[in-house]
Design an enzyme around this catalytic site. Structure first.
Site, PDB file in Angstrom:
ATOM      1  N   SER A 124       0.811  -1.223   0.000  1.00 26.04           N
ATOM      2  CA  SER A 124       0.000   0.000   0.000  1.00 26.04           C
ATOM      3  C   SER A 124       0.842   1.270   0.000  1.00 26.04           C
ATOM      4  CB  SER A 124      -0.865  -0.006   1.267  1.00 26.04           C
ATOM      5  OG  SER A 124      -1.403   1.263   1.509  1.00 26.04           O
ATOM      6  N   GLU A 147       0.208   3.600   1.789  1.00 25.37           N
ATOM      7  CA  GLU A 147       0.296   4.024   3.196  1.00 25.37           C
ATOM      8  C   GLU A 147       1.696   3.772   3.762  1.00 25.37           C
ATOM      9  OE1 GLU A 147      -1.970   5.420   5.754  1.00 25.37           O
ATOM     10  OE2 GLU A 147      -2.539   6.191   3.801  1.00 25.37           O
ATOM     11  N   TYR A 177      -1.470   0.237  10.707  1.00 30.51           N
ATOM     12  CA  TYR A 177      -1.731  -0.412   9.418  1.00 30.51           C
ATOM     13  C   TYR A 177      -0.538  -0.242   8.479  1.00 30.51           C
ATOM     14  CZ  TYR A 177      -3.566  -0.933   4.651  1.00 30.51           C
ATOM     15  OH  TYR A 177      -3.731  -1.284   3.332  1.00 30.51           O
ATOM     16  N   VAL A 182     -13.439   7.297   2.819  1.00 31.52           N
ATOM     17  CA  VAL A 182     -13.942   8.658   2.613  1.00 31.52           C
ATOM     18  C   VAL A 182     -14.667   8.845   1.278  1.00 31.52           C
ATOM     19  CG1 VAL A 182     -11.881   9.806   1.620  1.00 31.52           C
ATOM     20  CG2 VAL A 182     -13.382  11.055   3.185  1.00 31.52           C
ATOM     21  N   ARG A 242      -7.365  11.634  12.658  1.00 28.49           N
ATOM     22  CA  ARG A 242      -6.510  10.499  13.050  1.00 28.49           C
ATOM     23  C   ARG A 242      -5.389  10.958  13.986  1.00 28.49           C
ATOM     24  NH1 ARG A 242      -6.731   7.382   7.176  1.00 28.49           N
ATOM     25  NH2 ARG A 242      -8.993   7.254   7.303  1.00 28.49           N
TER      26      ARG A 242
HETATM   27  P1  NDP Z   1     -11.422  -4.728   2.011  1.00 26.98           P
HETATM   28  O1  NDP Z   1     -11.349  -4.210   3.394  1.00 26.98           O
HETATM   29  O2  NDP Z   1     -12.604  -4.373   1.156  1.00 26.98           O
HETATM   30  O3  NDP Z   1     -11.339  -6.349   2.070  1.00 26.98           O
HETATM   31  C1  NDP Z   1     -10.518  -7.010   2.982  1.00 26.98           C
HETATM   32  C2  NDP Z   1     -10.729  -8.511   2.863  1.00 26.98           C
HETATM   33  O4  NDP Z   1      -9.889  -9.205   3.803  1.00 26.98           O
HETATM   34  C3  NDP Z   1     -12.152  -8.982   3.161  1.00 26.98           C
HETATM   35  O5  NDP Z   1     -12.506  -9.973   2.224  1.00 26.98           O
HETATM   36  C4  NDP Z   1     -12.018  -9.584   4.561  1.00 26.98           C
HETATM   37  O6  NDP Z   1     -12.964 -10.575   4.836  1.00 26.98           O
HETATM   38  C5  NDP Z   1     -10.634 -10.211   4.452  1.00 26.98           C
HETATM   39  N1  NDP Z   1     -10.062 -10.559   5.754  1.00 26.98           N
HETATM   40  C6  NDP Z   1      -9.767  -9.721   6.761  1.00 26.98           C
HETATM   41  N2  NDP Z   1      -9.240 -10.414   7.769  1.00 26.98           N
HETATM   42  C7  NDP Z   1      -9.171 -11.731   7.411  1.00 26.98           C
HETATM   43  C8  NDP Z   1      -8.710 -12.938   8.042  1.00 26.98           C
HETATM   44  N3  NDP Z   1      -8.224 -12.946   9.278  1.00 26.98           N
HETATM   45  N4  NDP Z   1      -8.800 -14.093   7.368  1.00 26.98           N
HETATM   46  C9  NDP Z   1      -9.311 -14.104   6.132  1.00 26.98           C
HETATM   47  N5  NDP Z   1      -9.769 -13.001   5.479  1.00 26.98           N
HETATM   48  C10 NDP Z   1      -9.703 -11.823   6.124  1.00 26.98           C
HETATM   49  O7  NDP Z   1     -10.072  -4.330   1.281  1.00 26.98           O
HETATM   50  P2  NDP Z   1      -9.801  -3.904  -0.269  1.00 26.98           P
HETATM   51  O8  NDP Z   1     -10.467  -4.875  -1.154  1.00 26.98           O
HETATM   52  O9  NDP Z   1     -10.038  -2.457  -0.428  1.00 26.98           O
HETATM   53  O10 NDP Z   1      -8.220  -4.099  -0.339  1.00 26.98           O
HETATM   54  C11 NDP Z   1      -7.630  -5.366  -0.638  1.00 26.98           C
HETATM   55  C12 NDP Z   1      -6.206  -5.392  -0.109  1.00 26.98           C
HETATM   56  O11 NDP Z   1      -5.452  -4.367  -0.716  1.00 26.98           O
HETATM   57  C13 NDP Z   1      -6.072  -5.174   1.401  1.00 26.98           C
HETATM   58  O12 NDP Z   1      -4.965  -5.933   1.831  1.00 26.98           O
HETATM   59  C14 NDP Z   1      -5.751  -3.689   1.528  1.00 26.98           C
HETATM   60  O13 NDP Z   1      -5.049  -3.437   2.711  1.00 26.98           O
HETATM   61  C15 NDP Z   1      -4.902  -3.498   0.285  1.00 26.98           C
HETATM   62  N6  NDP Z   1      -4.894  -2.173  -0.298  1.00 26.98           N
HETATM   63  C16 NDP Z   1      -6.070  -1.570  -0.644  1.00 26.98           C
HETATM   64  C17 NDP Z   1      -6.073  -0.358  -1.296  1.00 26.98           C
HETATM   65  C18 NDP Z   1      -7.342   0.331  -1.671  1.00 26.98           C
HETATM   66  O14 NDP Z   1      -7.270   1.515  -2.005  1.00 26.98           O
HETATM   67  N7  NDP Z   1      -8.477  -0.343  -1.703  1.00 26.98           N
HETATM   68  C19 NDP Z   1      -4.796   0.314  -1.628  1.00 26.98           C
HETATM   69  C20 NDP Z   1      -3.617  -0.435  -1.246  1.00 26.98           C
HETATM   70  C21 NDP Z   1      -3.675  -1.635  -0.620  1.00 26.98           C
HETATM   71  P3  NDP Z   1     -14.390 -10.247   5.556  1.00 26.98           P
HETATM   72  O15 NDP Z   1     -15.328  -9.918   4.432  1.00 26.98           O
HETATM   73  O16 NDP Z   1     -14.681 -11.540   6.233  1.00 26.98           O
HETATM   74  O17 NDP Z   1     -14.177  -9.105   6.501  1.00 26.98           O
HETATM   75  P1  GDR Z   2      -6.918   5.736   3.476  1.00 31.59           P
HETATM   76  O1  GDR Z   2      -8.448   5.844   3.033  1.00 31.59           O
HETATM   77  O2  GDR Z   2      -6.731   6.054   4.897  1.00 31.59           O
HETATM   78  O3  GDR Z   2      -6.127   6.537   2.475  1.00 31.59           O
HETATM   79  O4  GDR Z   2      -6.642   4.165   3.285  1.00 31.59           O
HETATM   80  P2  GDR Z   2      -9.682   6.612   3.692  1.00 31.59           P
HETATM   81  O5  GDR Z   2     -10.702   6.736   2.621  1.00 31.59           O
HETATM   82  O6  GDR Z   2     -10.106   6.001   4.988  1.00 31.59           O
HETATM   83  O7  GDR Z   2      -9.061   8.068   4.033  1.00 31.59           O
HETATM   84  C1  GDR Z   2      -8.522   8.924   3.051  1.00 31.59           C
HETATM   85  C2  GDR Z   2      -8.251  10.291   3.638  1.00 31.59           C
HETATM   86  O8  GDR Z   2      -9.496  10.962   3.890  1.00 31.59           O
HETATM   87  C3  GDR Z   2      -9.446  11.565   5.174  1.00 31.59           C
HETATM   88  N1  GDR Z   2     -10.813  11.692   5.735  1.00 31.59           N
HETATM   89  C4  GDR Z   2     -11.622  10.689   6.103  1.00 31.59           C
HETATM   90  N2  GDR Z   2     -11.463   9.351   6.028  1.00 31.59           N
HETATM   91  C5  GDR Z   2     -12.493   8.559   6.452  1.00 31.59           C
HETATM   92  N3  GDR Z   2     -12.376   7.235   6.348  1.00 31.59           N
HETATM   93  N4  GDR Z   2     -13.632   9.096   6.981  1.00 31.59           N
HETATM   94  C6  GDR Z   2     -13.819  10.441   7.086  1.00 31.59           C
HETATM   95  O9  GDR Z   2     -14.860  10.891   7.564  1.00 31.59           O
HETATM   96  C7  GDR Z   2     -12.769  11.280   6.614  1.00 31.59           C
HETATM   97  N5  GDR Z   2     -12.623  12.620   6.537  1.00 31.59           N
HETATM   98  C8  GDR Z   2     -11.436  12.867   5.996  1.00 31.59           C
HETATM   99  C9  GDR Z   2      -8.575  10.621   6.001  1.00 31.59           C
HETATM  100  O10 GDR Z   2      -8.084  11.286   7.164  1.00 31.59           O
HETATM  101  C10 GDR Z   2      -7.511  10.255   4.987  1.00 31.59           C
HETATM  102  O11 GDR Z   2      -6.492  11.211   4.988  1.00 31.59           O
HETATM  103  C11 GDR Z   2      -7.123   3.428   2.164  1.00 31.59           C
HETATM  104  C12 GDR Z   2      -7.350   1.975   2.607  1.00 31.59           C
HETATM  105  O12 GDR Z   2      -8.002   1.284   1.549  1.00 31.59           O
HETATM  106  C13 GDR Z   2      -6.039   1.279   2.901  1.00 31.59           C
HETATM  107  O13 GDR Z   2      -6.284  -0.116   3.148  1.00 31.59           O
HETATM  108  C14 GDR Z   2      -5.134   1.428   1.686  1.00 31.59           C
HETATM  109  O14 GDR Z   2      -3.902   0.806   1.917  1.00 31.59           O
HETATM  110  C15 GDR Z   2      -4.929   2.915   1.372  1.00 31.59           C
HETATM  111  O15 GDR Z   2      -6.198   3.492   1.104  1.00 31.59           O
HETATM  112  C16 GDR Z   2      -4.055   3.124   0.158  1.00 31.59           C
END
Ligand code: NDP
Ligand code: GDR
Length: 327
Positions: free
Chosen positions: A124, A126, A148, A188, A277
């Protein structure tokens, strides 16, 4: 013969799009799901007849080993994680177990069962946290700002270590934020899209958010799963930054989303300190040039298009719900 892929985290946003993508390429797809008292297949309900779902858990080593023995996949995509940053401050140990050690458990299972398996790790942006250079590329030093982010740095380096130490075909995709109508509601972009739709339909008076000045490199999720697959089709395993190369603030997202429904966000959005945060990532922007050069991948959907498609999806969801009389 079709290839077999195993996806951890198949019930999540990316897992559902990746499953669709691989099924479209004739893969046999198995999804790893954890046991729950109620099924959580909302994002894959349209796919369940074409998939195999098997129970295992990132916390349980033997369950992963047995799963690999039974499925014998050629490719494993490790998308499962505790992925919400605020929760990682509240549950830092559990986040470390899932998001950091979980990666090692999958890698150990691969080493034991079949070291020929190709492995994708969901790293990520992050990890860049308090950024050391802009834009961020594969060589930019990490400075994570949440439990995270720290856990993802561990997952990233253990992936590289297993590649170097044991010769595994292990890749790490450093993906910047990618969004869609299937994004979890607490993130967000989905929160703003839903908020704009609800306020415009008179269901809410205001939307409460945290830091509006945070900037992210926001792309469209279905395009990003293609990049994951491309990494595993290369001759050599490697790590890639995936993003759009642009960044925008949460405020800009609000501005466009509310304007799309004919409203001024300044009259509808309130800042609530509950959503701030303990330590924030202020600004992220990708340099995706390596992915473009080596994988032939680039993002297609503009920021404006992304905002509009997410708001439109919320509007039609709310209208459907209203027609069914449920809210
Ligand atoms: P989600 O939060 O939508 O999905 C996470 C998944 O992980 C769910 O299917 C959840 O299952 C599963 N999970 C969590 N804990 C466990 C466990 N102990 N055993 C088995 N399964 C588990 O994430 P995204 O689809 O958005 O992201 C996918 C991956 O990419 C994640 O690793 C995230 O950190 C990473 N990532 C995401 C980005 C983004 O912008 N979306 C950017 C960069 C990295 P359940 O439904 O049961 O909760
Ligand atoms: P992020 O996504 O932390 O980048 O992680 P999120 O959408 O939670 O936050 C993005 C930015 O928006 C600001 N923010 C808020 N965020 C949330 N959730 N709720 C609010 O009300 C709000 N207001 C402002 C946050 O402070 C932050 O700066 C996501 C996840 O998918 C991670 O698993 C992944 O790795 C990274 O993106 C890349």
């Amino acid at each position: 013969m079709s290839k077999r892929a195993l996806i951890t985290g198949i019930t999540g946003q990316d897992g559902s799009y990746l499953a669709e993508f691989l099924l479209g390429r004739d893969y046999e797809v198995t999804g790893m799901v954890r046991r729950s008292s109620a099924e959580n297949f909302e994002r894959i309900s349209h796919l369940v007849d074409s998939l195999e779902l098997r129970q295992a858990d990132l916390l349980d080593q033997l369950s992963i080993v047995n799963l690999l023995r039974e499925v014998r996949p050629q490719e494993v995509y490790n998308l499962a994680a505790q992925s919400f940053i605020p929760t990682s401050f509240e549950q830092p140990l559990l986040t470390g177990e899932f998001t950091a050690l979980g990666v090692t458990r999958v890698l150990e299972a691969i080493r034991l069962v079949d070291p020929e398996i190709r492995f994708y790790q969901a790293s990520s942006s992050e990890m860049f946290g308090k950024v050391q250079e802009t834009p961020q590329r594969e060589t930019t030093p990490f400075y994570p700002r949440s439990p995270y982010g720290v856990a993802k740095v561990y997952g990233h380096w253990i992936t590289i270590n297993y590649r170097e130490a044991y010769g595994l075909f292990a890749c790490s995709g450093i993906l910047f934020n990618h969004e869609s109508p299937r994004r979890g509601r607490e993130f967000v972009t989905r929160k703003i899209a839903e908020g704009a739709a609800r306020v415009s339909l008179g269901l809410d008076e205001a939307l409460y958010l945290g830091n509006l000045d945070a900037k992210r490199d926001w792309g469209f999720a279905p395009e990003y799963v293609d990049a994951m697959w491309r990494m595993l089709q290369q001759d050599e395993p490697d790590d890639y930054v995936i993003g759009t190369g642009e960044h925008h603030s949460a405020r800009e997202f609000c501005e466009l989303a509310f304007a799309h429904v004919g409203l001024d966000y300044q009259n509808c959005v309130r800042v609530d300190p509950r959503f701030m945060r303990p330590s924030e990532v202020d600004s992220l922007m990708a340099d995706p040039s390596k992915a473009e050069r080596k994988l032939g991948w680039r993002s297609q959907t503009s920021f404006g298009e992304l905002v509009r498609l997410m708001v439109d999806a919320e509007l039609s969801l709310l209208r459907d719900r209203k027609e069914r009389g449920s809210g």
